[in-house]
Design a protein around this motif. Structure first.
Motif, PDB file in Angstrom:
ATOM      1  N   GLY A  69       0.778  -1.229   0.000  1.00 22.11           N
ATOM      2  CA  GLY A  69       0.000   0.000   0.000  1.00 22.11           C
ATOM      3  C   GLY A  69       0.814   1.284   0.000  1.00 22.11           C
ATOM      4  O   GLY A  69       0.406   2.290  -0.571  1.00 22.11           O
ATOM      5  N   TYR A  70       1.955   1.281   0.645  1.00 21.77           N
ATOM      6  CA  TYR A  70       2.779   2.486   0.734  1.00 21.77           C
ATOM      7  C   TYR A  70       3.877   2.526  -0.334  1.00 21.77           C
ATOM      8  O   TYR A  70       4.612   3.490  -0.425  1.00 21.77           O
ATOM      9  CB  TYR A  70       3.438   2.588   2.112  1.00 21.77           C
ATOM     10  CG  TYR A  70       2.550   3.169   3.182  1.00 21.77           C
ATOM     11  CD1 TYR A  70       2.666   4.499   3.550  1.00 21.77           C
ATOM     12  CD2 TYR A  70       1.599   2.392   3.828  1.00 21.77           C
ATOM     13  CE1 TYR A  70       1.863   5.047   4.540  1.00 21.77           C
ATOM     14  CE2 TYR A  70       0.792   2.919   4.812  1.00 21.77           C
ATOM     15  CZ  TYR A  70       0.920   4.251   5.179  1.00 21.77           C
ATOM     16  OH  TYR A  70       0.115   4.787   6.146  1.00 21.77           O
ATOM     17  N   ASP A  71       4.005   1.473  -1.135  1.00 21.08           N
ATOM     18  CA  ASP A  71       5.110   1.378  -2.096  1.00 21.08           C
ATOM     19  C   ASP A  71       5.114   2.542  -3.082  1.00 21.08           C
ATOM     20  O   ASP A  71       4.078   2.914  -3.628  1.00 21.08           O
ATOM     21  CB  ASP A  71       5.040   0.067  -2.874  1.00 21.08           C
ATOM     22  CG  ASP A  71       5.508  -1.124  -2.048  1.00 21.08           C
ATOM     23  OD1 ASP A  71       5.592  -0.984  -0.815  1.00 21.08           O
ATOM     24  OD2 ASP A  71       5.778  -2.179  -2.628  1.00 21.08           O
ATOM     25  N   THR A  72       6.291   3.106  -3.286  1.00 17.85           N
ATOM     26  CA  THR A  72       6.502   4.163  -4.271  1.00 17.85           C
ATOM     27  C   THR A  72       7.977   4.172  -4.670  1.00 17.85           C
ATOM     28  O   THR A  72       8.847   4.004  -3.822  1.00 17.85           O
ATOM     29  CB  THR A  72       6.095   5.556  -3.739  1.00 17.85           C
ATOM     30  OG1 THR A  72       6.379   6.527  -4.727  1.00 17.85           O
ATOM     31  CG2 THR A  72       6.817   5.929  -2.463  1.00 17.85           C
ATOM     32  N   LEU A  73       8.237   4.334  -5.948  1.00 19.51           N
ATOM     33  CA  LEU A  73       9.624   4.425  -6.419  1.00 19.51           C
ATOM     34  C   LEU A  73      10.077   5.862  -6.558  1.00 19.51           C
ATOM     35  O   LEU A  73      11.251   6.126  -6.776  1.00 19.51           O
ATOM     36  CB  LEU A  73       9.788   3.686  -7.750  1.00 19.51           C
ATOM     37  CG  LEU A  73       9.639   2.172  -7.640  1.00 19.51           C
ATOM     38  CD1 LEU A  73       9.769   1.517  -9.004  1.00 19.51           C
ATOM     39  CD2 LEU A  73      10.647   1.592  -6.672  1.00 19.51           C
ATOM     40  N   SER A  74       9.139   6.802  -6.433  1.00 23.51           N
ATOM     41  CA  SER A  74       9.488   8.213  -6.462  1.00 23.51           C
ATOM     42  C   SER A  74       8.382   9.003  -5.783  1.00 23.51           C
ATOM     43  O   SER A  74       7.344   9.276  -6.382  1.00 23.51           O
ATOM     44  CB  SER A  74       9.671   8.700  -7.901  1.00 23.51           C
ATOM     45  OG  SER A  74       9.870  10.107  -7.897  1.00 23.51           O
ATOM     46  N   LEU A  75       8.610   9.355  -4.543  1.00 20.95           N
ATOM     47  CA  LEU A  75       7.606  10.102  -3.801  1.00 20.95           C
ATOM     48  C   LEU A  75       7.360  11.464  -4.443  1.00 20.95           C
ATOM     49  O   LEU A  75       6.247  11.964  -4.446  1.00 20.95           O
ATOM     50  CB  LEU A  75       8.034  10.276  -2.347  1.00 20.95           C
ATOM     51  CG  LEU A  75       7.004  10.930  -1.441  1.00 20.95           C
ATOM     52  CD1 LEU A  75       5.744  10.095  -1.343  1.00 20.95           C
ATOM     53  CD2 LEU A  75       7.575  11.170  -0.068  1.00 20.95           C
ATOM     54  N   ASN A 103      -2.542  10.702   3.129  1.00 24.08           N
ATOM     55  CA  ASN A 103      -2.145  11.834   3.972  1.00 24.08           C
ATOM     56  C   ASN A 103      -0.721  11.649   4.515  1.00 24.08           C
ATOM     57  O   ASN A 103       0.058  12.600   4.566  1.00 24.08           O
ATOM     58  CB  ASN A 103      -3.132  12.040   5.116  1.00 24.08           C
ATOM     59  CG  ASN A 103      -2.937  13.365   5.803  1.00 24.08           C
ATOM     60  OD1 ASN A 103      -3.070  14.412   5.188  1.00 24.08           O
ATOM     61  ND2 ASN A 103      -2.576  13.319   7.070  1.00 24.08           N
ATOM     62  N   ASP A 104      -0.381  10.411   4.895  1.00 23.52           N
ATOM     63  CA  ASP A 104       0.972  10.124   5.399  1.00 23.52           C
ATOM     64  C   ASP A 104       2.026  10.448   4.344  1.00 23.52           C
ATOM     65  O   ASP A 104       3.026  11.128   4.625  1.00 23.52           O
ATOM     66  CB  ASP A 104       1.102   8.652   5.797  1.00 23.52           C
ATOM     67  CG  ASP A 104       0.332   8.300   7.061  1.00 23.52           C
ATOM     68  OD1 ASP A 104      -0.116   9.227   7.770  1.00 23.52           O
ATOM     69  OD2 ASP A 104       0.185   7.089   7.325  1.00 23.52           O
ATOM     70  N   LEU A 105       1.809   9.967   3.116  1.00 20.83           N
ATOM     71  CA  LEU A 105       2.785  10.222   2.051  1.00 20.83           C
ATOM     72  C   LEU A 105       2.831  11.697   1.673  1.00 20.83           C
ATOM     73  O   LEU A 105       3.905  12.243   1.399  1.00 20.83           O
ATOM     74  CB  LEU A 105       2.474   9.364   0.819  1.00 20.83           C
ATOM     75  CG  LEU A 105       2.699   7.862   0.993  1.00 20.83           C
ATOM     76  CD1 LEU A 105       2.292   7.112  -0.265  1.00 20.83           C
ATOM     77  CD2 LEU A 105       4.138   7.550   1.373  1.00 20.83           C
TER      78      LEU A 105
END
Length: 194
Positions: A69-75, A103-105
């Motif tokens: 759910g939180y995975d990202t390769l470039s925030l 909201n966290d990200l």
């Protein structure tokens, strides 16, 4: 008759020795400032890592059900907007786990942008001061549920690319701009019980 005092040669030798000592002190001061700047950057990056991992831990019930759910390769490239269930004071009101994740990200990216000296409007701040340059955040969850969080930035001085030879090289190499100025901190951890 004896004349007391210093000869010109003695004064010149003494002046030369004092000049060498002062140059050494100036060089040490420069190295100390760079070291302090690097230490402040690492400390700031570590506090940003702690921030997102604590946020993920608080949302662990949703995260267990949505492992990536939180995975990202470039925030920085994520399209994020503030969920409607979060008011202007940051208070949650009947938010889903996905709303909390968004909201966290969003808040984590905002903190990275505040720490990014390149994006600050105050041009009186020099890049040698504390702060991160070109900050980028990446999160990845593997098949076992181990979460890796990497924060990458451009250092003040050139060195060895921080992603070389790292234990979790796959995410580290993909996170941030590769080169002799890339610095990183990363953490691996497990959230909750599967």
């Amino acid at each position: 008759m004896k004349v007391k005092g210093f000869s010109l040669i003695e004064v010149m030798v003494s002046s030369f020795i004092v000049a060498i000592a002062l140059l050494g002190l100036a060089s040490m001061q420069s190295v100390a400032l760079k070291t302090v700047g690097t230490t402040q950057q690492i400390s700031l990056a570590n506090s940003l890592l702690v921030d997102i991992t604590e946020r993920m831990q608080l949302n662990h019930v949703w995260l267990i059900k949505n492992a990536k759910g939180y995975d990202t390769l470039s925030l920085q490239k994520e399209t994020l907007k503030k969920p409607g269930c979060v008011d202007d004071k940051g208070q949650y009101s009947q938010c889903s786990g996905e709303n909390i994740r968004d909201n966290d990200l969003l808040e984590w990216r905002s903190k990275m942008l505040l720490a990014d000296l390149n994006k600050q409007k105050d041009k009186s701040i020099k890049q040698t001061q504390q702060g991160l340059v070109n900050a980028e955040g990446c999160i990845e969850t593997d098949a076992k549920g181990i979460i890796t969080v990497v924060l990458s930035w451009s250092a003040n001085t050139e060195g060895v690319d921080a992603a070389k030879g790292s234990a979790n090289a796959s995410l580290n190499k993909r996170c941030g701009n590769a080169g002799k100025r890339r610095q990183q901190v990363s953490i691996k951890y497990f959230v909750g019980i599967r």
